[in-house]
Scaffold this motif. Structure first.
Motif, PDB file in Angstrom:
ATOM      1  N   TYR A 121       8.818   3.758  -4.410  1.00 55.15           N
ATOM      2  CA  TYR A 121      10.024   4.311  -3.804  1.00 55.15           C
ATOM      3  C   TYR A 121      11.132   3.265  -3.708  1.00 55.15           C
ATOM      4  O   TYR A 121      10.882   2.097  -3.397  1.00 55.15           O
ATOM      5  CB  TYR A 121       9.703   4.836  -2.394  1.00 55.15           C
ATOM      6  N   GLY A 122      12.354   3.706  -3.928  1.00 54.56           N
ATOM      7  CA  GLY A 122      13.548   2.905  -3.662  1.00 54.56           C
ATOM      8  C   GLY A 122      13.594   1.584  -4.407  1.00 54.56           C
ATOM      9  O   GLY A 122      13.225   1.491  -5.576  1.00 54.56           O
ATOM     10  N   GLU A 123      14.028   0.548  -3.695  1.00 53.74           N
ATOM     11  CA  GLU A 123      14.240  -0.776  -4.286  1.00 53.74           C
ATOM     12  C   GLU A 123      12.938  -1.505  -4.615  1.00 53.74           C
ATOM     13  O   GLU A 123      12.975  -2.545  -5.264  1.00 53.74           O
ATOM     14  CB  GLU A 123      15.112  -1.633  -3.368  1.00 53.74           C
ATOM     15  N   LEU A 124      11.803  -0.967  -4.166  1.00 52.72           N
ATOM     16  CA  LEU A 124      10.539  -1.591  -4.549  1.00 52.72           C
ATOM     17  C   LEU A 124      10.266  -1.374  -6.043  1.00 52.72           C
ATOM     18  O   LEU A 124       9.684  -2.238  -6.690  1.00 52.72           O
ATOM     19  CB  LEU A 124       9.375  -1.052  -3.710  1.00 52.72           C
ATOM     20  N   ALA A 125      10.726  -0.262  -6.582  1.00 56.46           N
ATOM     21  CA  ALA A 125      10.491   0.037  -8.001  1.00 56.46           C
ATOM     22  C   ALA A 125      11.130  -0.996  -8.923  1.00 56.46           C
ATOM     23  O   ALA A 125      10.439  -1.553  -9.789  1.00 56.46           O
ATOM     24  CB  ALA A 125      10.971   1.453  -8.332  1.00 56.46           C
ATOM     25  N   PRO A 126      12.429  -1.314  -8.801  1.00 50.71           N
ATOM     26  CA  PRO A 126      12.997  -2.329  -9.696  1.00 50.71           C
ATOM     27  C   PRO A 126      12.414  -3.726  -9.453  1.00 50.71           C
ATOM     28  O   PRO A 126      12.304  -4.518 -10.399  1.00 50.71           O
ATOM     29  CB  PRO A 126      14.496  -2.290  -9.427  1.00 50.71           C
ATOM     30  N   ILE A 138       0.817  -1.203   0.000  1.00 55.46           N
ATOM     31  CA  ILE A 138       0.000   0.000   0.000  1.00 55.46           C
ATOM     32  C   ILE A 138       0.861   1.268   0.000  1.00 55.46           C
ATOM     33  O   ILE A 138       1.634   1.505   0.936  1.00 55.46           O
ATOM     34  CB  ILE A 138      -0.946   0.004   1.222  1.00 55.46           C
ATOM     35  N   ASP A 139       0.749   2.048  -1.070  1.00 51.27           N
ATOM     36  CA  ASP A 139       1.243   3.430  -1.134  1.00 51.27           C
ATOM     37  C   ASP A 139       2.718   3.642  -0.823  1.00 51.27           C
ATOM     38  O   ASP A 139       3.098   4.713  -0.351  1.00 51.27           O
ATOM     39  CB  ASP A 139       0.417   4.328  -0.205  1.00 51.27           C
ATOM     40  N   TYR A 140       3.574   2.664  -1.100  1.00 45.16           N
ATOM     41  CA  TYR A 140       4.998   2.894  -0.851  1.00 45.16           C
ATOM     42  C   TYR A 140       5.589   3.660  -2.033  1.00 45.16           C
ATOM     43  O   TYR A 140       6.320   3.126  -2.855  1.00 45.16           O
ATOM     44  CB  TYR A 140       5.732   1.576  -0.586  1.00 45.16           C
ATOM     45  N   THR A 141       5.217   4.941  -2.098  1.00 47.78           N
ATOM     46  CA  THR A 141       5.574   5.799  -3.220  1.00 47.78           C
ATOM     47  C   THR A 141       6.429   6.979  -2.766  1.00 47.78           C
ATOM     48  O   THR A 141       6.535   7.272  -1.575  1.00 47.78           O
ATOM     49  CB  THR A 141       4.313   6.355  -3.911  1.00 47.78           C
ATOM     50  N   TYR A 142       6.978   7.648  -3.760  1.00 50.88           N
ATOM     51  CA  TYR A 142       7.842   8.791  -3.522  1.00 50.88           C
ATOM     52  C   TYR A 142       7.172   9.831  -2.621  1.00 50.88           C
ATOM     53  O   TYR A 142       7.781  10.317  -1.672  1.00 50.88           O
ATOM     54  CB  TYR A 142       8.242   9.417  -4.863  1.00 50.88           C
ATOM     55  N   ASP A 143       5.922  10.171  -2.905  1.00 54.01           N
ATOM     56  CA  ASP A 143       5.254  11.217  -2.122  1.00 54.01           C
ATOM     57  C   ASP A 143       5.077  10.842  -0.653  1.00 54.01           C
ATOM     58  O   ASP A 143       5.026  11.724   0.205  1.00 54.01           O
ATOM     59  CB  ASP A 143       3.895  11.580  -2.734  1.00 54.01           C
ATOM     60  N   PHE A 144       4.972   9.556  -0.355  1.00 49.34           N
ATOM     61  CA  PHE A 144       4.781   9.128   1.033  1.00 49.34           C
ATOM     62  C   PHE A 144       6.083   8.787   1.756  1.00 49.34           C
ATOM     63  O   PHE A 144       6.088   8.653   2.972  1.00 49.34           O
ATOM     64  CB  PHE A 144       3.862   7.901   1.092  1.00 49.34           C
ATOM     65  N   VAL A 145       7.186   8.632   1.010  1.00 50.43           N
ATOM     66  CA  VAL A 145       8.404   8.103   1.624  1.00 50.43           C
ATOM     67  C   VAL A 145       9.615   9.035   1.502  1.00 50.43           C
ATOM     68  O   VAL A 145      10.376   9.180   2.454  1.00 50.43           O
ATOM     69  CB  VAL A 145       8.745   6.715   1.021  1.00 50.43           C
ATOM     70  N   THR A 169       9.880  -8.776   2.081  1.00 45.31           N
ATOM     71  CA  THR A 169       8.573  -9.406   2.253  1.00 45.31           C
ATOM     72  C   THR A 169       7.888  -9.598   0.900  1.00 45.31           C
ATOM     73  O   THR A 169       7.310 -10.658   0.632  1.00 45.31           O
ATOM     74  CB  THR A 169       7.684  -8.564   3.191  1.00 45.31           C
ATOM     75  N   THR A 170       7.960  -8.590   0.060  1.00 45.25           N
ATOM     76  CA  THR A 170       7.351  -8.672  -1.271  1.00 45.25           C
ATOM     77  C   THR A 170       8.036  -9.759  -2.099  1.00 45.25           C
ATOM     78  O   THR A 170       7.368 -10.576  -2.743  1.00 45.25           O
ATOM     79  CB  THR A 170       7.430  -7.308  -1.979  1.00 45.25           C
ATOM     80  N   ARG A 171       9.350  -9.773  -2.082  1.00 43.53           N
ATOM     81  CA  ARG A 171      10.101 -10.771  -2.841  1.00 43.53           C
ATOM     82  C   ARG A 171       9.766 -12.184  -2.368  1.00 43.53           C
ATOM     83  O   ARG A 171       9.515 -13.091  -3.178  1.00 43.53           O
ATOM     84  CB  ARG A 171      11.603 -10.508  -2.724  1.00 43.53           C
ATOM     85  N   LYS A 172       9.731 -12.382  -1.055  1.00 47.05           N
ATOM     86  CA  LYS A 172       9.427 -13.713  -0.503  1.00 47.05           C
ATOM     87  C   LYS A 172       8.006 -14.145  -0.846  1.00 47.05           C
ATOM     88  O   LYS A 172       7.764 -15.312  -1.157  1.00 47.05           O
ATOM     89  CB  LYS A 172       9.645 -13.723   1.011  1.00 47.05           C
ATOM     90  N   ALA A 173       7.062 -13.218  -0.792  1.00 38.36           N
ATOM     91  CA  ALA A 173       5.679 -13.549  -1.151  1.00 38.36           C
ATOM     92  C   ALA A 173       5.603 -13.948  -2.619  1.00 38.36           C
ATOM     93  O   ALA A 173       4.921 -14.922  -2.976  1.00 38.36           O
ATOM     94  CB  ALA A 173       4.757 -12.363  -0.872  1.00 38.36           C
TER      95      ALA A 173
END
Length: 182
Positions: free
Chosen positions: A82-87, A8-15, A37-41
């Protein structure tokens, strides 16, 4: 048990430090846990939903326009992950188990087809990550509870604007919604 992770909402504007409605350092501190967590899921074969705020510029009818500065405006870099979530998203986005959902309200369920997509896939448990613990993550958890889903909250992968708000949300998740805090 079939799970779906909802990021949920892990974006530039929030982080980001200069984000329009940033949680700043607390949100930045969860980046590694959220990405792991995302990678493991994903590796476990779970469904992954990126539920991202999408606001229209200068929308006087949206209730948030009276509460918060403009943020996550469609077509702006503020909506970028944001960050490493983007790639990570770029690497997995073509998989049929990965979804991007624009949302207008706090809850990822409000005004979206999230519930339908989860039920089609026989999902019974939602795993929540992202920001803000006490707003969008909390409202998503409340809707998930009311819709009958089991809820897991990854404590190290959520953040709020203040520690007090974060602790309130954790208490509410566990003691009011019966969420499993992991």
């Amino acid at each position: 048990m079939t799970k779906a992770l909802i990021s949920i909402d892990y974006t530039y504007d929030f982080v980001a430090d200069d984000g329009k409605l940033t949680a700043g350092k607390p949100a930045q501190a969860i980046e590694t846990a959220l990405v792991d967590t995302t990678r493991k899921a994903y590796e476990a074969g779970d469904y992954i939903f990126f539920a991202i705020d999408a606001h229209d510029e200068d929308d006087p009818f949206h209730p948030e326009s009276k509460l918060f500065p403009p943020h996550n405006i469609k077509g702006t870099s503020g909506r970028h992950l944001y960050g490493e979530l983007a790639p990570l998203y770029d690497a997995i986005k073509e998989d049929s188990r990965v979804f991007w959902m624009d949302k207008r309200h706090y809850s990822a369920f409000s005004g979206t087809d999230l519930d339908i997509r989860l039920r089609e896939r026989k999902v019974d448990t939602v795993v929540l990550t992202g920001v803000l613990s006490d707003i969008c993550v909390l409202h998503t958890a409340i809707d998930a509870y009311n819709l009958g889903y089991q809820i897991e909250i990854v404590e190290g992968a959520i953040a709020a604007l203040t520690d007090e708000a974060h602790q309130f949300a954790l208490n509410h998740f566990q003691h009011v919604l019966g969420a499993k805090i992991i």
